[in-house]
Design an enzyme around this catalytic site. Structure first.
Site, PDB file in Angstrom:
ATOM      1  CE1 TYR A 109      16.558  45.788  40.048  1.00 29.63           C
ATOM      2  CE2 TYR A 109      18.647  45.718  41.205  1.00 29.63           C
ATOM      3  CZ  TYR A 109      17.620  45.074  40.561  1.00 29.63           C
ATOM      4  OH  TYR A 109      17.633  43.704  40.442  1.00 29.63           O
TER       5      TYR A 109
ATOM      6  CE  LYS B 239      16.356  39.316  25.711  1.00 32.27           C
ATOM      7  NZ  LYS B 239      16.638  37.944  25.254  1.00 32.27           N
TER       8      LYS B 239
ATOM      9  CG  ASP C   6      18.370  35.394  26.610  1.00 29.74           C
ATOM     10  OD1 ASP C   6      19.348  36.120  26.325  1.00 29.74           O
ATOM     11  OD2 ASP C   6      17.460  35.152  25.801  1.00 29.74           O
TER      12      ASP C   6
ATOM     13  CG  ASP D  90      20.449  42.083  42.019  1.00 33.46           C
ATOM     14  OD1 ASP D  90      21.179  41.471  42.814  1.00 33.46           O
ATOM     15  OD2 ASP D  90      19.322  42.508  42.328  1.00 33.46           O
TER      16      ASP D  90
ATOM     17  CG  ASP E 159      22.713  36.844  44.292  1.00 32.30           C
ATOM     18  OD1 ASP E 159      23.732  37.474  44.628  1.00 32.30           O
ATOM     19  OD2 ASP E 159      21.661  36.862  44.937  1.00 32.30           O
TER      20      ASP E 159
END
Ligand code: NAD
Length: 357
Positions: free
Chosen positions: A142, A192, A224, A248, A252
């Site tokens: 980001y 990852k 994942d 992020d 959520d």
């Protein structure tokens, strides 16, 4: 103990839920013999109206001079069409930047009394959900370079650079370990590392820093797999630490599995103990001024502030068990109302929690 707390009342339901958090904090002061000094720090739409900017310098200074800052929520339709550079959410970004907040902590907790609101199967929910996602807040994809360009063959291409420097990873991992030390001492580092170099560095540093925290049980999980495990068996997690983009998405997902938006707090922290504490929801303009808001997310944000910034774990426990007790007694605001329960407004809910302290 005397502590100074910056109060950002915000917009919409903000002032209503903040008033209830203060009543609960006052009850904590009375029970534990503390003295909290509240310093007003206007921010958001109300600050645009009063000062022409969403975060006056004086408000940032107040937050920087206090032991912690408590924020309700900001924004609303009134300010949706004003000049973008002074919109309320710019104030929030400026506040996070100005306070140097690089770590976002989002607890995901399912209150057993609200188990019906959990979208997971009953046998999964019954095992309990009580973990914290620690998300890196100001690095990674980001904040790397974003580019869109036309290649020689005329095709458009785009890229977003995901860059992490060692110090950025170290400091957020430390927040992860420290958070685990204050809880059940289990830390899951999510990356990852089978594909990304930034994740390989992340994993290497996590293993290295683990030596400083021998009491913490460290595990590693690919992002994942983590997304899958969160819905398969969330009871396995205590603290999850991860980079910005993964955090992020996972945070959520984590809040969704616990049910109501009105129940969850979050905190943002930087160097030292000063932090910003807020509920995860927005300013809910549709119910503002009607005494309908659920103040519990805001009240639990105050509990987080006591635990993480003011080093008052017993006081934080007192708030959390008061919330449990009140839910157990059957009181519900409209958003979490269920058959057989008693519906109350924002004020009565805050009052009941304060009395239960
Ligand atoms: P919202 O979270 O304010 O509301 C979504 C829905 O949830 C609404 O129906 C609302 O009534 C309900 N809700 C939210 N909090 C509740 C509570 N405590 N008790 C009962 N019901 C509650 O999201 P939105 O409608 O998308 O945004 C409204 C405004 O809030 C916008 O201006 C948005 O920019 C702003 N916002 C601010 C923050 C923040 O301050 N950090 C975060 C998100 C949105």
């Amino acid at each position: 103990m005397e502590k100074r707390i910056a109060i950002i009342r915000g917009d919409g339901i903000g002032p209503e839920i903040m008033a209830q958090a203060q009543i609960v904090l006052d009850a904590v002061c009375e029970k534990f013999g503390h003295h909290f000094i509240y310093e007003e720090a206007p921010m958001g739409g109300n600050a645009v109206d009063a000062f022409g900017v969403p975060l006056p310098q004086s408000s940032l200074d107040t937050c920087l001079s206090c032991d912690a800052a408590l924020l309700s929520a900001i924004g609303g339709p009134k300010w949706d069409s004003i000049e973008p550079s002074i919109r309320p959410e710019k104030g929030l970004l400026a506040l996070r930047g100005g306070m140097g907040l690089y770590a976002n902590l989002r607890p995901a907790q399912l209150f057993s009394q609200l188990a019906d609101a959990c979208p997971l199967r009953t046998d999964i929910a019954e095992k309990g959900i009580d973990f914290v996602v620690v998300r890196e807040l100001i690095g990674g994809a980001y904040f790397g370079e974003h580019k869109t360009w036309t290649q020689e063959n005329g095709e458009t291409a785009a890229s977003d650079l995901m860059i992490y420097r060692e110090h950025e990873i170290r400091r957020i991992l430390k927040v992860g370990f420290e958070t685990a030390m204050k809880r059940r001492k289990k830390l899951c580092s999510v990356d990852k590392a089978n594909v990304l170099d930034s994740s390989k560095l992340w994993r290497k540093l996590a293993k290295e820093i683990a030596a400083e925290y021998p009491e913490v049980e460290l595990s590693h999980m690919y992002v994942d797999n983590c997304a899958m495990q969160l819905v398969r068996d969330p009871s396995q997690f205590d603290v999850i630490v991860t980079e910005n983009l993964f955090g992020d998405i996972l945070s959520d997902e984590a809040s969704q599995i616990t049910g109501s938006i009105g129940m969850l707090p979050s905190s943002s922290q930087g160097e030292g103990t000063r932090g910003l504490y807020e509920p995860i929801h927005g300013s809910a303009p549709d119910i503002a001024g009607k005494d309908l808001a659920n103040p519990i997310g805001m009240i639990l944000a105050a509990a987080m502030m006591l635990r993480y910034s003011l080093d008052m774990p017993a006081e934080a426990d007192a708030i959390e068990s008061a919330v449990s007790k009140v839910l157990e007694s059957g009181l519900r605001t409209g958003d979490i109302m269920a058959p057989g329960m008693t519906q109350v407004g924002c004020k009565a809910m805050g009052q009941a929690i304060a009395e239960a302290i």
